[in-house]
Design a protein around this motif. Structure first.
Motif, PDB file in Angstrom:
ATOM      1  N   GLU A  68       0.834  -1.206   0.000  1.00  0.00           N
ATOM      2  CA  GLU A  68       0.000   0.000   0.000  1.00  0.00           C
ATOM      3  C   GLU A  68       0.869   1.256   0.000  1.00  0.00           C
ATOM      4  O   GLU A  68       0.566   2.230  -0.700  1.00  0.00           O
ATOM      5  CB  GLU A  68      -0.925  -0.002   1.213  1.00  0.00           C
ATOM      6  N   LEU A  69       1.934   1.232   0.786  1.00  0.00           N
ATOM      7  CA  LEU A  69       2.846   2.375   0.843  1.00  0.00           C
ATOM      8  C   LEU A  69       3.500   2.610  -0.513  1.00  0.00           C
ATOM      9  O   LEU A  69       3.641   3.758  -0.954  1.00  0.00           O
ATOM     10  CB  LEU A  69       3.911   2.139   1.917  1.00  0.00           C
ATOM     11  N   SER A  70       3.854   1.539  -1.192  1.00  0.00           N
ATOM     12  CA  SER A  70       4.453   1.652  -2.514  1.00  0.00           C
ATOM     13  C   SER A  70       3.502   2.339  -3.489  1.00  0.00           C
ATOM     14  O   SER A  70       3.913   3.210  -4.264  1.00  0.00           O
ATOM     15  CB  SER A  70       4.810   0.255  -3.033  1.00  0.00           C
ATOM     16  N   VAL A  71       2.232   1.959  -3.438  1.00  0.00           N
ATOM     17  CA  VAL A  71       1.232   2.580  -4.313  1.00  0.00           C
ATOM     18  C   VAL A  71       1.118   4.065  -3.998  1.00  0.00           C
ATOM     19  O   VAL A  71       1.076   4.903  -4.917  1.00  0.00           O
ATOM     20  CB  VAL A  71      -0.133   1.870  -4.162  1.00  0.00           C
ATOM     21  N   LEU A  72       1.092   4.424  -2.726  1.00  0.00           N
ATOM     22  CA  LEU A  72       0.992   5.837  -2.344  1.00  0.00           C
ATOM     23  C   LEU A  72       2.200   6.639  -2.819  1.00  0.00           C
ATOM     24  O   LEU A  72       2.053   7.763  -3.308  1.00  0.00           O
ATOM     25  CB  LEU A  72       0.841   5.965  -0.827  1.00  0.00           C
ATOM     26  N   THR A 100       3.745  10.815  -9.124  1.00  0.00           N
ATOM     27  CA  THR A 100       3.034  11.257 -10.325  1.00  0.00           C
ATOM     28  C   THR A 100       2.475  12.666 -10.124  1.00  0.00           C
ATOM     29  O   THR A 100       2.569  13.525 -11.019  1.00  0.00           O
ATOM     30  CB  THR A 100       1.896  10.274 -10.665  1.00  0.00           C
ATOM     31  N   ILE A 101       1.900  12.907  -8.963  1.00  0.00           N
ATOM     32  CA  ILE A 101       1.348  14.238  -8.661  1.00  0.00           C
ATOM     33  C   ILE A 101       2.453  15.291  -8.668  1.00  0.00           C
ATOM     34  O   ILE A 101       2.295  16.381  -9.234  1.00  0.00           O
ATOM     35  CB  ILE A 101       0.596  14.219  -7.310  1.00  0.00           C
ATOM     36  N   LEU A 102       3.587  14.964  -8.045  1.00  0.00           N
ATOM     37  CA  LEU A 102       4.712  15.913  -8.032  1.00  0.00           C
ATOM     38  C   LEU A 102       5.219  16.190  -9.438  1.00  0.00           C
ATOM     39  O   LEU A 102       5.583  17.339  -9.770  1.00  0.00           O
ATOM     40  CB  LEU A 102       5.848  15.376  -7.162  1.00  0.00           C
ATOM     41  N   ASP A 103       5.256  15.172 -10.272  1.00  0.00           N
ATOM     42  CA  ASP A 103       5.682  15.377 -11.661  1.00  0.00           C
ATOM     43  C   ASP A 103       4.740  16.332 -12.384  1.00  0.00           C
ATOM     44  O   ASP A 103       5.177  17.213 -13.138  1.00  0.00           O
ATOM     45  CB  ASP A 103       5.746  14.036 -12.416  1.00  0.00           C
ATOM     46  N   ARG A 104       3.422  16.170 -12.153  1.00  0.00           N
ATOM     47  CA  ARG A 104       2.448  17.059 -12.788  1.00  0.00           C
ATOM     48  C   ARG A 104       2.599  18.486 -12.276  1.00  0.00           C
ATOM     49  O   ARG A 104       2.509  19.451 -13.048  1.00  0.00           O
ATOM     50  CB  ARG A 104       1.017  16.564 -12.539  1.00  0.00           C
TER      51      ARG A 104
END
Length: 79
Positions: A52-56, A62-66
């Protein structure tokens, strides 16, 4: 006759000690088995948490890249 009775008593004592030792060994084996099962369950729970931590972490990356892309894009349009 006394020697025979003494021998029978000693055999009874040996049987009792042997049975007690077997019961004690079985109890210890059951305890160990239960403890191992608890460790396995805890390890599986921990593995699930790490997944679960890996998914987060991936989602946040991805959000930081955006965000980074949008900032760079805004700077280019502002010039």
């Amino acid at each position: 006759k006394e020697d025979l009775e003494k021998g029978i008593e000693e055999d009874d004592d040996n049987d009792f000690d042997g049975n007690f030792q077997l019961k004690e060994q079985r109890r210890q084996q059951q305890t160990r088995s239960r403890e191992i099962e608890e460790i396995v369950a805890a390890t599986n729970d921990l593995a699930a948490l790490f997944k679960e931590l890996s998914v987060l972490v991936i989602e946040q990356g991805t959000i930081l890249d955006r965000i980074d892309y949008n900032i760079e894009d805004s700077l280019q349009h502002a010039k």
